[in-house]
Design a protein around this motif. Structure first.
Motif, short mmCIF file in Angstrom:
data_model
loop_
_atom_site.label_atom_id
_atom_site.label_comp_id
_atom_site.label_asym_id
_atom_site.label_seq_id
_atom_site.Cartn_x
_atom_site.Cartn_y
_atom_site.Cartn_z
N UNK A 154 2.73 -8.98 -1.47
CA UNK A 154 2.72 -7.52 -1.38
C UNK A 154 3.60 -6.91 -2.45
N UNK A 155 4.79 -7.45 -2.65
CA UNK A 155 5.70 -6.93 -3.67
C UNK A 155 5.10 -7.10 -5.06
N UNK A 156 4.50 -8.25 -5.31
CA UNK A 156 3.88 -8.50 -6.61
C UNK A 156 2.73 -7.53 -6.85
N UNK A 157 1.90 -7.31 -5.83
CA UNK A 157 0.78 -6.39 -5.98
C UNK A 157 1.25 -4.97 -6.26
N UNK A 158 2.33 -4.56 -5.59
CA UNK A 158 2.88 -3.23 -5.82
C UNK A 158 3.41 -3.10 -7.24
N UNK A 159 4.10 -4.14 -7.71
CA UNK A 159 4.63 -4.13 -9.07
C UNK A 159 3.50 -4.12 -10.09
N UNK A 160 2.48 -4.94 -9.86
CA UNK A 160 1.34 -5.00 -10.79
C UNK A 160 0.67 -3.63 -10.91
N UNK A 161 0.53 -2.95 -9.77
CA UNK A 161 -0.06 -1.61 -9.80
C UNK A 161 0.78 -0.66 -10.64
N UNK A 162 2.10 -0.69 -10.42
CA UNK A 162 2.96 0.26 -11.13
C UNK A 162 2.96 0.00 -12.63
N UNK A 208 0.81 -1.22 0.00
CA UNK A 208 0.00 0.00 0.00
C UNK A 208 0.84 1.27 0.00
N UNK A 209 1.97 1.26 0.70
CA UNK A 209 2.83 2.46 0.68
C UNK A 209 3.43 2.68 -0.70
N UNK A 210 3.70 1.59 -1.42
CA UNK A 210 4.21 1.72 -2.79
C UNK A 210 3.15 2.34 -3.70
N UNK A 211 1.90 1.90 -3.56
CA UNK A 211 0.81 2.47 -4.35
C UNK A 211 0.62 3.95 -4.00
N UNK A 212 0.68 4.25 -2.71
CA UNK A 212 0.57 5.64 -2.26
C UNK A 212 1.67 6.50 -2.86
N UNK A 213 2.88 5.96 -2.91
CA UNK A 213 4.01 6.69 -3.48
C UNK A 213 3.79 6.97 -4.95
#
Length: 220
Positions: free
Chosen positions: A134-142, A91-96
């Motif tokens: 979590x890492x995969x979800x952050x990458x998928x979002x980016x 979530x912090x990665x998505x927020x960033x």
């Protein structure tokens, strides 16, 4: 360049700050704990206190405004719970990414982890499963943000605190191995200077190619 490092007290982040400061850039380290301010200052970065697990996108945008690039290097860290893997690593990665887009800062390098797209073994512990997810979800979002961000996802292998070698293997298909945190930081510095790596997801381990050459070769 003014480079905002999210997760600025991490082991990679402090090395990155030193390398950026040494070459004349202005690193800005976002940290949760104000007690870490001196460590960050000693590394050559400007400390800025913000709690990514509590901050609004507007609050984070204000910290990023005016930067030339953002590096997401935050992580819940060893010993943290599965829940914090989700709140920090995802979530912090998505927020960033949201904040960088709102601030108009297009260049973003996100530090992930090698092989997070691959299924984990059935006997994997709950916390490690949560970390990978979590890492995969952050990458998928980016990877869905091509219109508003010039992103690169860097996926290091097993991290060590050995001295940097300056020699790496960097590509989409590099097999898992170890890499020094010093070399990870050096690769991030080189990625920030290489627009040809925008839109790439790159695995990183120690290897035989000088960092700058490896980054240049990884350019699309």
């Amino acid at each position: 360049m003014r480079i905002v490092i999210v997760g600025g007290h991490g082991k990679i982040a402090l090395r990155l700050a030193r390398q950026l400061a040494d070459r004349g850039d202005t690193p800005v380290a976002l940290i949760r704990n104000p007690d870490h301010s001196q460590d960050v200052t000693d590394a050559g970065a400007e400390p800025v206190v913000i709690d990514l697990e509590k901050a609004t996108v507007t609050e984070l945008t204000e910290k990023i405004m005016g930067a030339d690039a953002v590096v997401f290097a935050a992580g819940a860290g060893p010993g943290s719970s599965a829940a914090r893997k989700e709140t920090v690593d995802h979530k912090a990665a998505v927020l960033t990414a949201d904040a960088a887009a709102l601030a108009g800062v297009r260049r973003l390098v996100q530090v992930s982890a090698i092989n997070v797209d691959k299924p984990v073994p059935e006997d994997t512990g709950e916390v490690w499963k949560a970390y990978v997810a979590a890492k995969k979800a952050a990458d998928d979002d980016l990877r869905q943000r091509d219109l508003d961000l010039d992103w690169t996802i860097l996926r290091p292998g097993g991290l060590t605190d050995e001295p940097g070698t300056g020699l790496v293997a960097l590509d989409e298909d590099v097999e898992r191995d170890t890499v020094t945190r010093e070399d990870v930081a050096a690769v991030i510095v080189a990625l920030l200077n290489e627009p040809g790596t925008v839109g790439r997801v790159l695995n990183l381990v120690n290897g035989e190619t000088p960092v700058v050459d490896a980054v240049r070769a990884a350019s699309g």
